[in-house]
Design a protein around this motif. Structure first.
Motif, PDB file in Angstrom:
ATOM      1  N   HIS A  97     -10.038  -2.242   4.934  1.00 20.65           N
ATOM      2  CA  HIS A  97      -9.887  -0.790   4.779  1.00 20.65           C
ATOM      3  C   HIS A  97     -10.501  -0.340   3.448  1.00 20.65           C
ATOM      4  CE1 HIS A  97      -7.027  -0.168   8.197  1.00 20.65           C
ATOM      5  NE2 HIS A  97      -6.787  -1.440   7.971  1.00 20.65           N
ATOM      6  N   SER A  98     -11.718  -0.785   3.176  1.00 17.51           N
ATOM      7  CA  SER A  98     -12.433  -0.353   1.976  1.00 17.51           C
ATOM      8  C   SER A  98     -13.368   0.792   2.335  1.00 17.51           C
ATOM      9  CB  SER A  98     -13.245  -1.515   1.393  1.00 17.51           C
ATOM     10  OG  SER A  98     -12.385  -2.482   0.839  1.00 17.51           O
ATOM     11  N   VAL A 154      -5.507  -5.330   2.795  1.00 15.77           N
ATOM     12  CA  VAL A 154      -6.255  -4.164   3.271  1.00 15.77           C
ATOM     13  C   VAL A 154      -7.755  -4.342   3.070  1.00 15.77           C
ATOM     14  CG1 VAL A 154      -4.300  -2.644   2.809  1.00 15.77           C
ATOM     15  CG2 VAL A 154      -6.096  -2.882   1.080  1.00 15.77           C
ATOM     16  N   SER A 172      -3.875   5.029   7.795  1.00 15.17           N
ATOM     17  CA  SER A 172      -4.639   4.107   8.641  1.00 15.17           C
ATOM     18  C   SER A 172      -4.068   2.696   8.563  1.00 15.17           C
ATOM     19  CB  SER A 172      -6.116   4.108   8.234  1.00 15.17           C
ATOM     20  OG  SER A 172      -6.316   3.492   6.975  1.00 15.17           O
ATOM     21  N   TRP A 185      -6.051   7.045   4.041  1.00 10.77           N
ATOM     22  CA  TRP A 185      -6.179   5.589   3.876  1.00 10.77           C
ATOM     23  C   TRP A 185      -4.835   4.903   4.121  1.00 10.77           C
ATOM     24  CZ3 TRP A 185      -4.027   2.448  -0.071  1.00 10.77           C
ATOM     25  CH2 TRP A 185      -4.571   1.162  -0.194  1.00 10.77           C
ATOM     26  N   GLU A 186      -3.785   5.440   3.517  1.00 10.01           N
ATOM     27  CA  GLU A 186      -2.461   4.866   3.692  1.00 10.01           C
ATOM     28  C   GLU A 186      -2.007   4.960   5.141  1.00 10.01           C
ATOM     29  OE1 GLU A 186       2.001   5.491   1.780  1.00 10.01           O
ATOM     30  OE2 GLU A 186       0.226   5.935   0.561  1.00 10.01           O
ATOM     31  N   HIS A 194       0.820  -1.219   0.000  1.00 11.96           N
ATOM     32  CA  HIS A 194       0.000   0.000   0.000  1.00 11.96           C
ATOM     33  C   HIS A 194       0.849   1.261   0.000  1.00 11.96           C
ATOM     34  CE1 HIS A 194       1.058  -0.210   4.262  1.00 11.96           C
ATOM     35  NE2 HIS A 194       0.693   1.058   4.374  1.00 11.96           N
ATOM     36  N   SER A 252     -10.978   1.978  -1.206  1.00 10.86           N
ATOM     37  CA  SER A 252      -9.553   2.232  -1.392  1.00 10.86           C
ATOM     38  C   SER A 252      -9.367   3.461  -2.283  1.00 10.86           C
ATOM     39  CB  SER A 252      -8.878   1.009  -2.024  1.00 10.86           C
ATOM     40  OG  SER A 252      -9.027  -0.130  -1.213  1.00 10.86           O
ATOM     41  N   GLN A 292      -7.888  11.874   0.958  1.00 14.53           N
ATOM     42  CA  GLN A 292      -8.433  10.596   1.404  1.00 14.53           C
ATOM     43  C   GLN A 292      -7.433   9.461   1.188  1.00 14.53           C
ATOM     44  OE1 GLN A 292     -12.062  10.287  -0.814  1.00 14.53           O
ATOM     45  NE2 GLN A 292     -13.113  11.871   0.383  1.00 14.53           N
ATOM     46  N   SER A 293      -6.674   9.539   0.113  1.00 18.50           N
ATOM     47  CA  SER A 293      -5.665   8.522  -0.172  1.00 18.50           C
ATOM     48  C   SER A 293      -4.579   8.519   0.894  1.00 18.50           C
ATOM     49  CB  SER A 293      -5.047   8.755  -1.548  1.00 18.50           C
ATOM     50  OG  SER A 293      -6.015   8.664  -2.569  1.00 18.50           O
ATOM     51  N   LYS A 329      -6.936   5.394  -2.814  1.00 12.09           N
ATOM     52  CA  LYS A 329      -5.665   5.471  -3.546  1.00 12.09           C
ATOM     53  C   LYS A 329      -5.768   4.735  -4.876  1.00 12.09           C
ATOM     54  CE  LYS A 329      -0.673   4.913  -2.877  1.00 12.09           C
ATOM     55  NZ  LYS A 329       0.396   4.536  -1.909  1.00 12.09           N
TER      56      LYS A 329
END
Length: 295
Positions: free
Chosen positions: A190-191, A187, A227, A224-225, A129, A193, A220-221, A195
């Motif tokens: 973690h949806s 991941v 997290s 996300w990364e 990721h 995604s 947001q990307s 990125k």
């Protein structure tokens, strides 16, 4: 870009084609950041199994409840633009009558004078990721491959709805390309995604020249990364696994690596067993039946 023309239909379906919800989110983002109106929708009674794809109960702003049925809808941009304009097709993979389903959608595309189609997909893969999301770009169309530097699919095996749609479109004279984003398989919790969605939109812009506002996707990307970084920091085994993936990816990206490195990773993905579940399932990599070398 001229090979796709100025009226490009961007397609994404929920389901096996949509690991991490990256592809469907890309089409949703385009529609939400533009001005679109519905021009065609299939009759859900003909194509969907409601025990598999159930209608959803939603609350309106006034608190009233309504049913939202599974669909497949074509959207037309309301505004004129310099260069390519993007039509949208979004919905769910049908449970039955695929040929009739696709025939209706191709007829709608012809009525809208669509000059090219780009299908979006996403798949779970052994990628980190922390690195840029890999996007496979391919086409069965010789002219598109030559003009846009796309790969030629060579896969043989079970097909998904994107393959059926693209085959019918090519037969109708509409050139088609496909973009597939690789979503890290670890991941799944973690949806969506963002990125991967951003990577698809970046590649879509390269192919069409269309202007697509990115909005909050870059932020947001990053979130996300971060997290996933936080989750990995408490898991030594996961941290080591990500490090191994990073080393592999860095080897692919090195000047000494062959140009077939990413294609070889897709080959490994396609040779895996079938026990991985769907892109939105509770665990395991996605097993999309329209993988990057299939489209």
């Amino acid at each position: 870009m001229d090979e796709l023309g100025q009226r490009v239909l961007v397609v994404a379906f929920d389901g096996w084609n949509d690991a991490g919800e990256a592809a469907s989110a890309a089409v949703a983002h385009i529609r939400e950041t533009g001005d679109y109106r519905e021009v065609f929708a299939v009759d859900p009674e003909l194509y969907f199994d409601y025990q598999y794809t159930r209608p959803q109960v939603r609350l309106d702003a006034d608190g009233s409840r309504r049913l939202v049925w599974p669909d497949a809808t074509v959207w037309r941009p309301s505004e004129e633009a310099d260069g390519a304009r993007l039509w949208l097709l979004s919905g769910f993979e049908p449970a039955r009558a695929w040929q009739a389903f696709v025939s209706e959608l191709i007829d709608a595309a012809l009525q809208e004078d669509i000059t090219g189609i780009i299908a979006l997909g996403s798949m779970m893969s052994d990628v980190p990721h922390t690195r840029p999301i890999s996007v496979f770009a391919g086409s069965e169309n010789d002219a598109l491959r030559t003009a846009l530097g796309l790969e030629k699919p060579t896969y043989e095996g079970p097909a998904g709805i994107l393959t059926v749609l693209s085959t019918a479109a090519e037969a109708a004279g509409i050139p088609c390309a496909a973009l597939w984003a690789s979503v890290p398989h670890y991941v799944a919790g973690h949806s969506p995604s963002p990125k991967a969605t951003l990577a698809l939109l970046d590649r879509l812009t390269e192919l069409t020249g269309a202007v697509i506002p990115r909005g909050e996707l870059p932020a947001q990307s990053l979130a996300w990364e971060a997290s996933i970084d936080a989750a990995a920091s408490d898991d030594e085994e996961m941290t080591e696994y990500i490090h191994q993936l990073e080393q592999t990816r860095d080897t692919w990206d090195s000047p000494e690596a062959s140009g077939d490195a990413i294609a070889q990773e897709f080959e490994r993905y396609l040779r895996r067993g079938d026990g991985h579940g769907h892109g939105k399932g509770p665990g395991g990599p996605s097993r999309d039946s329209d993988g990057p070398r299939r489209q």
